[in-house]
Each structure stands twice: as C-alpha cells, then as structure tokens.
Design an enzyme around this catalytic site. Structure first.
Site: not given
Ligand code: ARG
Length: 568
Positions: A368, A416, A510
């Site tokens: 992402h 992910d 992230s």
C-alpha cells in the site's frame, strides 16, 4: 484424511504433550519448517530434498560402500543414498582396507526379527549388546536390512548361562543413519551381557488407541512421544510438542531434542536456543573435549560438513542499545542499530513510508506504500537516522522496478507486501554503505506469540505528530489476532503490540520492519508494518504482513540464494 491417523488423534485427550493441529500437518525430519535439513539436503518449499553429489562441499574423508566402491566424501555418498533411498555406507577410508561391518539377524532364516549381529572381517561375527540398545539404533539396523520405516519394537535377551565374558558391540546412533556402521561403535567385554533383539516394521498394522500413528505409518506407544527419542524413525513423534518429557529439551518451534544435544556446538533448534549463551555459559562443552575415541563417528563428520557449508550474512546490527521501554512510546535509534531500515520518499519531499533492506539491490515494503506506475518517482534512502538534519552516511537510490504482490487487495490489505529493486550504482552493484540486510524467516515456527520484537520507523508519535528522528520500540507477537479483528484478519497477517497499547507503530511507519531476534541476536524480518485500528489503542494492536508466509514469493523474485540463510 486416512482413518488410522484420525483414531490416534482422538486419543490425544489423555495426552498432554502433542499439539493436535500440528500433528495433522504430518511434519517429519524432512520438514524444514521444523528442523534443519541434513547437509546433503536443501530446503525447497518446506521440505528437505536430496542435493546432487556435486553440490556437496569438496573437503572431507573418503568413504567406502558395502559394494566396495569409494566415494570422495561422506556427503557425496549420503546424497547418493538419499536419492536412491538405500543404505550403502561401510566404513570411512578407501576400499583397500579389508574391513566389513554389516548387520545380520540371528537366526539366519529370520526375515524381520531376531537378535542383532554384526558381520566383521573374515566372516567373524559379534553380537550387539542390549544394554544401550534403543529405538534409534534399532531403526537404523532395520533400515540397513531394507525395512525403510525402521523397527516396530525392541527387546533385550539375558545370557546368564554364558560362562566366560562375551565380547559384544555397543552402537550409539543419532537415529537418522541408514546403516549401523555410521553410528558410534565400541567393543565391550561383558560377563552378563544382554543381547539386542529387534522386530523390524512390516506393514500393514493398525494402531491401538494408546498408540501414536507416525507419519511413516508405524505405531508407537503414546508415552514415547515428545521425549527427544526418534522412535518413529522419521521424527514425527518429536516435532509437534507443546512440552517435552524429562531428558529432553523443548525448542521454540515445538520440537523435542535430547538433552545431550544441548550446548554441543551444533544448532538443533531453528532459532538456536539449544546453544544460547544463557543456557551454555559455564557448562562444559562436553562434545568438544574428552571424547577421544579411536575413530570419529560419522556423526562428527556430518557436523563438520554442516560447518563447512556457506552461510548468509544477515541480521547483524553493529550496535544494540537496550533502554527502558518508553515509533509511539518508543526510543530514538542510534547509528548502526537498524542497519536494514530504509526510508522511502514518494511524490512530495518527505519520508512517506519505511522499507527494509534484504540484500543485493532489494528492499521490501508494504504494497500500500507504492504504485508500479510511479516507479521513477520514488527515492530510497539508506543509513538515514534523521530526515531533517540528514545525518552523515545517507545514500540515495532510484528504483528500477516495483513488484507488488499479485494477490494484494487494497481494500482488505491482504498480501500487503512489495519488492523494490534499486538501480545499481557504478560497477553495477547496490550494497549500500552503512546497511546490513535483515534475515528472512523461512518458517512460521521460528517465533511465536509472546516473543519480544523491535518495530522501527519515522511514523507519528503519541501526540500524533510527525517524527524526524528514527524511533523504535519493543512490541510482542500476539496469537488472538482473528479474535480481535474478526473478518478483517486474514492468513498472512500477524498482530503485535503491548497489552496496554503504549507502544505501537502508526501512520508513516508502514512498510517498515518488525524484527525478531534469535538466540545469537541475529535479526529476522518477522513483519512489515501494514495497518491497525487507530494507533496505540488498548485492545487494538498493529497488524503486520507475516513475512515467513512470503518466503517463496520473495525468493522467486530475488533468487533463493539471496535469502536462504543455511544450507543453500
Ligand atoms: N497504515 C499505516 C501507514 O500507512 C500504518 C498503520 C499502523 N497502525 C498501527 N496501529 N500499528 O503508515
């Protein structure tokens, strides 16, 4: 599922040592998610496969086979045996020596059971003594006699009516050998010797409810499971244990190993706890000194081969600082503490995501965080500590390629994970200065819930303000992720945090690393920061992409040799 295995599973209720859901997966000594492969094997997609002889290390001793053929090394012979599923080994050294060592049963017309004798040079024969005779030795003897599953059970026979002392042979095996000649052998002179007897396994047989059904279809008493002794012969009775019986040691991967394997300078547990300083300090390294037998056993030769195999250099931080726990609720990182940490700059002039250096020109991050269509826009920073003051030793890379997992789902965050290939600098190499690749875990069983690991990044802190200095914190792997996040949790995700939520990753972290350490303090990338319900909320831990699930996917793109730590 076959019926026989189901019946023995139903009797686990009175058996507290086995883990039922693990037993269903039929793990054996060839499951590299549980144990190391032999040095004449390598791990392919979770199972140990035979190497080809030329893939063996070149140095070692010459060995001679039962049909008097010489092999250059023990490893080459074992890889040959491994492929053809037969036993061949006779003795070390070349075949000029008129030496024989072959198992025979007594009486001679016996097919699958009898007392065990060894045929030595000049058709001389000697009994095997029963005193030390165990299932591991019996399995080896039966294998040599062409019963591939080994022994069903053993007995010992008294010989008190013998007047003069009897010369007999004592064999001690690891339990993986294919002929008794590979075991540690010594001659004894005993006055009231017991003789070894064996019943080799002949199918078919049904297990009773008090028996464990081995993967190789043998039956063994339930109380012989999880005791460190390889009764099954394929190790299936020792690889799914929540605890171990006395005399054996419990590896984190739920495997039981005999106590004599502790601190013997060979790593038996996947993450090395059987050789940890904590356990072994002050202990006599018994297999190091003192065992001056006339001839090294082939087990030592096996260990030497294992030691001579190349290993990947990864997961080593030149500095580890441990401060009290205080990302969100974390500490400021120092130079060389997180040498695998990468910063990714997106379209705007700031660090948009974290990433992890895994060697070569490769960086792992969250899917992402990146888009393939923006490959030329991203900048990769290595060696960065502060994204504002820009410390010394930072290097930037452009990207050549962005590989997003083909099953990534941007709505559910399933899979992910993405690989970034950096553009090599001059001479076509990447090797960023101040960077060390992190190790990639090859097995789901290396770390489990409760394990303390480190998460790092430039994401928001507890006041939800952007951080410029790299921060890190200790968090713990959690097992009840599906109970917490319900339909939002999928296979390939893992929860980690603290019980009160005081330490957590947050927006901006992230793609960055969640790293767990083995007993040598070598770091494995267990997770990639993916998502979470808010940040630092009690009862809502962070969710991470579980990297062990993607070992084959990563290796497929980068090449297995980049990420395989052992026994390539
Ligand atoms: N998705 C966030 C990012 O893009 C990471 C969130 C992690 N959240 C958490 N509570 N641990 O930076």
């Amino acid at each position: 599922m076959d019926l026989q295995r189901t019946t023995s599973i139903s009797s686990f209720k009175q058996e507290t040592f086995l883990i039922e859901e693990c037993v269903r997966k039929s793990y054996t000594q060839n499951s590299c998610e549980k144990v190391f492969c032999q040095p004449w094997q390598r791990c392919v997609k979770g199972s140990c496969r035979c190497k080809l002889p030329y893939q063996c290390p070149k140095n070692g001793t010459i060995v001679c086979t039962a049909d008097r053929r010489a092999f250059r090394t023990y490893c080459q012979l074992k890889s040959y045996e491994c492929q053809r599923k037969m036993s061949k080994f006779m003795h070390r050294g070349n075949c000029d020596r008129q030496e024989t060592f072959r198992v025979v049963l007594d009486p001679e017309n016996a097919t699958s059971e009898g007392t065990v004798k060894v045929e030595l040079a000049h058709s001389q024969r000697a009994f095997i003594c029963g005193e030390e005779w165990g299932m591991q030795e019996a399995n080896v003897a039966c294998r040599e006699l062409n019963f591939p599953e080994g022994a069903d059970h053993i007995e010992t026979i008294d010989t008190d009516n013998v007047s003069q002392p009897l010369e007999c042979i004592k064999a001690t095996c690891r339990g993986i050998e294919t002929s008794l000649a590979e075991c540690a052998i010594s001659r004894l002179n005993q006055s009231n010797a017991k003789l070894a007897k064996v019943v080799c396994h002949t199918p078919p047989k049904e297990c009773s409810f008090r028996e464990f059904h081995c993967v190789n279809r043998k039956c063994i008493p339930l109380d012989k499971t999880c005791d460190g002794i390889n009764d099954c012969g394929d190790l299936s009775d020792e690889v799914c244990c929540k605890a171990c019986r006395s005399g054996s040691y419990h590896c984190k991967s739920d495997v039981c190993i005999p106590n004599k394997y502790l601190c013997n300078n060979e790593r038996d547990c996947l993450t090395g706890e059987d050789e940890s300083h904590q356990l072994c300090n002050g202990r006599l390294q018994d297999n190091e000194k003192g065992t001056e037998q006339a001839e090294e056993s082939m087990d030592e030769e096996r260990r030497n081969i294992k030691k001579s195999l190349p290993q990947l250099y990864c997961g080593v931080a030149n500095r580890t600082v441990t401060r009290r726990k205080r990302i969100l609720g974390g500490n400021t990182a120092e130079k060389d503490e997180f040498p695998w940490q990468i910063a990714i700059r997106g379209e705007r002039e700031r660090v948009s995501c974290g990433g992890v250096y895994i060697g070569g020109c490769w960086v792992l991050t969250a899917a992402h965080c990146v888009r393939a269509s923006r490959t030329h826009v991203y900048k990769i920073f290595t060696g960065m500590l502060n994204s504002i003051t820009l410390n010394e030793g930072i290097e930037t890379f452009d990207l050549k390629r962005v590989i997003i997992h083909e099953k990534y789902n941007s709505k559910t965050y399933q899979n992910d994970i993405a690989l970034l290939e950096m553009k090599p600098k001059d001479l076509g190499r990447c090797s960023p200065p101040n960077s060390v690749p992190v190790c990639i875990p090859w097995s789901q069983h290396m770390f489990k819930s409760g394990q303390q690991c480190k998460v790092s990044g430039w994401g928001f802190d507890e006041a939800f303000t952007r951080q410029y200095a790299l921060k890190w914190g200790y968090i713990y792997l959690m097992e009840n992720c599906s109970a917490i996040y319900r339909h939002r949790y999928f296979e390939g995700m893992e929860c980690a945090g603290t019980h009160d939520g005081s330490v957590d990753s947050c927006k901006g972290d992230s793609g960055g690393p969640l790293v767990c350490f083995d007993s040598d303090n070598v770091g494995y990338l267990w997770g990639i920061v993916s998502w979470g319900e808010n940040c630092g909320e009690k009862g809502h831990p962070g969710v991470y992409t579980k990297v062990a699930n993607y070992f084959d996917w990563i290796g497929y793109h980068t090449g297995m040799s980049l990420i395989t730590r052992y026994n390539l």
